[in-house]
Design a protein around this motif. Structure first.
Motif, short mmCIF file in Angstrom:
data_model
loop_
_atom_site.label_atom_id
_atom_site.label_comp_id
_atom_site.label_asym_id
_atom_site.label_seq_id
_atom_site.Cartn_x
_atom_site.Cartn_y
_atom_site.Cartn_z
N GLY A 17 0.67 -1.17 -0.15
CA GLY A 17 0.17 0.14 -0.06
C GLY A 17 0.82 1.42 0.06
N VAL A 18 2.13 1.18 -0.15
CA VAL A 18 2.96 2.34 -0.17
C VAL A 18 2.63 3.13 -1.49
N SER A 19 2.44 4.30 -1.25
CA SER A 19 2.37 5.26 -2.66
C SER A 19 3.57 5.42 -3.38
N LYS A 20 4.63 5.64 -2.87
CA LYS A 20 5.91 6.01 -3.50
C LYS A 20 7.29 5.32 -2.90
N VAL A 21 8.25 5.05 -3.44
CA VAL A 21 9.30 4.41 -3.02
C VAL A 21 10.51 5.24 -3.36
N VAL A 22 11.12 5.67 -2.41
CA VAL A 22 12.38 6.54 -2.51
C VAL A 22 13.44 5.64 -2.80
N ARG A 66 19.71 1.14 -15.31
CA ARG A 66 19.20 0.75 -14.08
C ARG A 66 17.99 1.67 -13.88
N ALA A 67 18.48 2.96 -13.82
CA ALA A 67 17.45 4.06 -13.52
C ALA A 67 16.10 3.93 -14.30
N ALA A 68 16.71 3.76 -15.85
CA ALA A 68 15.52 3.77 -16.76
C ALA A 68 14.53 2.59 -16.57
N HIS A 69 15.09 1.52 -15.81
CA HIS A 69 14.19 0.27 -15.68
C HIS A 69 13.31 0.48 -14.64
N PHE A 70 13.48 1.30 -13.51
CA PHE A 70 12.57 1.83 -12.61
C PHE A 70 11.57 2.66 -13.04
N VAL A 71 12.18 3.50 -13.84
CA VAL A 71 11.19 4.50 -14.49
C VAL A 71 9.89 3.86 -15.51
N GLY A 72 10.65 2.74 -16.18
CA GLY A 72 9.81 1.92 -17.11
C GLY A 72 8.68 1.21 -16.17
N ARG A 73 9.35 0.68 -15.09
CA ARG A 73 8.28 -0.37 -14.37
C ARG A 73 7.25 0.53 -13.77
N PHE A 74 7.81 1.65 -13.01
CA PHE A 74 6.89 2.06 -11.97
C PHE A 74 6.64 3.75 -12.30
N GLY A 75 7.14 4.20 -13.15
CA GLY A 75 7.18 5.79 -13.52
C GLY A 75 7.09 6.46 -12.22
N GLU A 76 6.20 7.45 -12.11
CA GLU A 76 6.21 8.37 -10.99
C GLU A 76 6.10 7.91 -9.54
N ASN A 77 5.77 6.73 -9.52
CA ASN A 77 5.85 6.02 -7.99
C ASN A 77 7.07 5.81 -7.50
N CYS A 78 8.41 6.00 -8.18
CA CYS A 78 9.59 6.00 -7.86
C CYS A 78 10.23 7.14 -7.57
N VAL A 79 10.78 7.60 -6.49
CA VAL A 79 11.46 9.12 -6.35
C VAL A 79 12.97 8.77 -6.11
N PRO A 80 13.89 9.29 -6.98
CA PRO A 80 15.39 9.16 -6.60
C PRO A 80 15.71 9.97 -5.52
N ARG A 81 16.70 9.99 -4.48
CA ARG A 81 17.21 10.93 -3.76
C ARG A 81 18.59 10.79 -3.57
N VAL A 82 19.03 12.31 -3.55
CA VAL A 82 20.54 12.32 -3.61
C VAL A 82 20.90 13.21 -2.69
N ARG A 83 22.23 12.86 -2.08
CA ARG A 83 22.71 13.47 -0.89
C ARG A 83 24.17 13.78 -1.29
N GLU A 84 24.83 14.89 -0.72
CA GLU A 84 26.10 15.26 -1.14
C GLU A 84 27.21 14.43 -0.91
N ARG A 85 26.98 13.92 0.27
CA ARG A 85 27.86 12.90 1.14
C ARG A 85 28.21 11.43 0.21
N ASP A 86 27.22 11.40 -0.78
CA ASP A 86 27.30 10.06 -1.63
C ASP A 86 28.08 10.20 -2.99
N PHE A 87 28.64 11.43 -3.19
CA PHE A 87 29.37 11.71 -4.12
C PHE A 87 30.66 12.34 -4.12
N PRO A 88 31.71 12.11 -4.59
CA PRO A 88 32.85 12.68 -4.57
C PRO A 88 33.00 14.17 -4.67
#
Length: 210
Positions: free
Chosen positions: A85-90, A101-123
């Motif tokens: 029953g979750v509406s969106k998955v982060v 991989r990103a395109a696969h999630f979009v193709g499967r779930f559309g707007e129901n998946c939302v990516p999250r970015v954090r500065e600490r995850d990138f060099p």
């Protein structure tokens, strides 16, 4: 300005939240709140929810659509969450660095998946904004930029301006605190912020947006 209250999925926090909700707790009643963001720290090691029973209770009690964040990295786990029953998955950006991989999630779930970015995850900021561009090209309709640390929002205005330019569409800002909100709604809307994700515990005593 829209708000998305954020709640840690832990027994004591959920129990306290549900008791407050029974007393007409504002995060569930205010028309400016568009969803409930549920964060499960214990799930990040496995990428799968660890307390489904507790999540199910929250889903049944919430008057708002529930968004789930817990290190989800597979289509199978995302499907499980939607079935519950979750509406969106982060989705964490570190799990989506390959375009296919990103395109696969979009193709499967559309707007129901939302990516999250954090500065600490990138060099570097360069690699962060390259990932933002990847998500844009993959077709995600929303993205979350998570601020970390204790700096007021104004101190990161330059980064937010650059983020807004890179994304080019409405996005959500996640903050670890809201005591230092000295920006007004107009200033945030100028950088295309559609909603702010903030800790639910802070809502009753928070300063209101001007």
């Amino acid at each position: 300005m829209n708000w998305i209250p954020s709640l840690i999925l832990a027994p004591e926090k959920v129990e306290r939240f549900l008791k407050s909700a029974e007393k007409n707790f504002s995060p569930l009643r205010s028309p400016s709140n568009i969803a409930l963001h549920v964060e499960e720290p214990d799930a990040y090691k496995t990428g799968a929810p660890q307390n489904i029973e507790l999540l199910h209770r929250l889903l049944n009690a919430s008057l708002l659509p529930v968004h789930y964040a817990g290190g989800v990295s597979t289509v199978h786990i995302a499907e499980l969450l939607f079935t519950l029953g979750v509406s969106k998955v982060v989705l964490e950006a570190v799990h989506l660095t390959k375009p296919e991989r990103a395109a696969h999630f979009v193709g499967r779930f559309g707007e129901n998946c939302v990516p999250r970015v954090r500065e600490r995850d990138f060099p570097s900021k360069k690699s962060l904004f390259e990932t933002v561009d990847l998500f844009k090209k993959a077709g995600f309709s929303r993205i979350i930029y998570k601020l970390e640390g204790t700096k007021p929002i104004n101190d990161t205005q330059r980064t937010m301006n650059r983020f807004a330019d890179a994304w080019g569409s409405p996005w959500w800002l996640e903050v670890p605190f809201i005591d230092s909100f000295d920006c007004n709604a107009e200033a945030l809307s100028r950088v295309n912020i559609e909603a702010i994700i903030a800790p639910v515990e802070r809502f009753l005593g928070a300063k209101k947006m001007k």
